[in-house]
Scaffold this motif. Structure first.
Motif, short mmCIF file in Angstrom:
data_model
loop_
_atom_site.label_atom_id
_atom_site.label_comp_id
_atom_site.label_asym_id
_atom_site.label_seq_id
_atom_site.Cartn_x
_atom_site.Cartn_y
_atom_site.Cartn_z
N VAL A 90 -5.90 -0.69 2.29
CA VAL A 90 -5.89 -1.02 0.85
C VAL A 90 -6.90 -0.16 0.10
CG1 VAL A 90 -5.00 -3.36 1.16
CG2 VAL A 90 -7.49 -2.98 1.11
N VAL A 122 0.85 -1.18 0.00
CA VAL A 122 0.00 0.00 0.00
C VAL A 122 0.89 1.23 0.00
CG1 VAL A 122 -1.73 1.26 1.34
CG2 VAL A 122 -1.83 -1.22 1.24
N VAL A 161 -4.40 -7.39 4.23
CA VAL A 161 -5.47 -6.68 3.53
C VAL A 161 -6.56 -6.17 4.46
CG1 VAL A 161 -5.07 -7.78 1.30
CG2 VAL A 161 -6.67 -8.82 2.92
N ASP A 186 -5.19 3.11 -0.79
CA ASP A 186 -4.00 2.99 -1.63
C ASP A 186 -4.05 4.01 -2.76
OD1 ASP A 186 -1.60 1.95 -2.61
OD2 ASP A 186 -2.59 0.37 -3.76
#
Length: 165
Positions: free
Chosen positions: A68, A7, A22, A71
């Protein structure tokens, strides 16, 4: 085994990158992977507002946003408010009007209010209270916070207009 993902998030102007599970929250990404402990985790359900940060300019509860999911985004935290010239007008006003006591909720209030005052000025007390209604404080009774917002609104205007001291 939980899968991991790289990330990359711009945090307070610096690129932060980590390989994280995650299911890592944005709050944990900031606190545990990058040492930005100003983002406080209270309820872990998105209710108290202590973990509020700005994600691409919008306030979010970082305890319920996955890293995530952020990101490639820009995140601003309380650590990024003060500049080379000193504290942010909101921080100064919170100090001046005793808008904080224990300080646990303060980063969330500040980040919420950066967005609010960035969008709209001259709020009435009722509008200020409505704007902070998603942030919980057990110490202050909120009046000092409302006074701080009024002061910051005026001070920030002067700085934006170039009339700062």
């Amino acid at each position: 085994m939980e899968s991991e993902r790289l990330v990359q998030i711009e945090v307070n102007g610096a690129l932060c990158r980590s390989s994280v599970p995650v299911r890592t929250s944005l709050a944990d990404f900031l606190r545990e992977h990058h040492g930005l402990t100003g983002t406080h985790v209270g309820c872990e359900h998105g209710v108290c507002g202590a973990c509020t940060v700005l994600l691409d300019g919008r306030s979010v509860r970082s305890c319920i946003v996955l890293a995530v999911g952020a990101d490639g985004s820009r995140v601003d935290t309380v650590e990024g408010l003060a500049g080379d010239d000193g504290m942010h007008p909101l921080q100064e006003a919170f100090q001046q009007h005793h808008g904080l006591q224990c300080g646990f909720c303060t980063p969330g209030f500040l980040m919420t209010l950066v967005e609010v005052l960035g969008e709209r000025r001259g709020l009435a007390d009722e509008e200020i209270r409505d704007a902070i209604s998603g942030n919980v404080c057990r110490c202050t009774g909120y009046q000092g916070i409302v006074e701080a917002v009024r002061t910051a609104d005026r001070t920030w205007e002067r700085r934006v207009d170039g009339d700062a001291e």
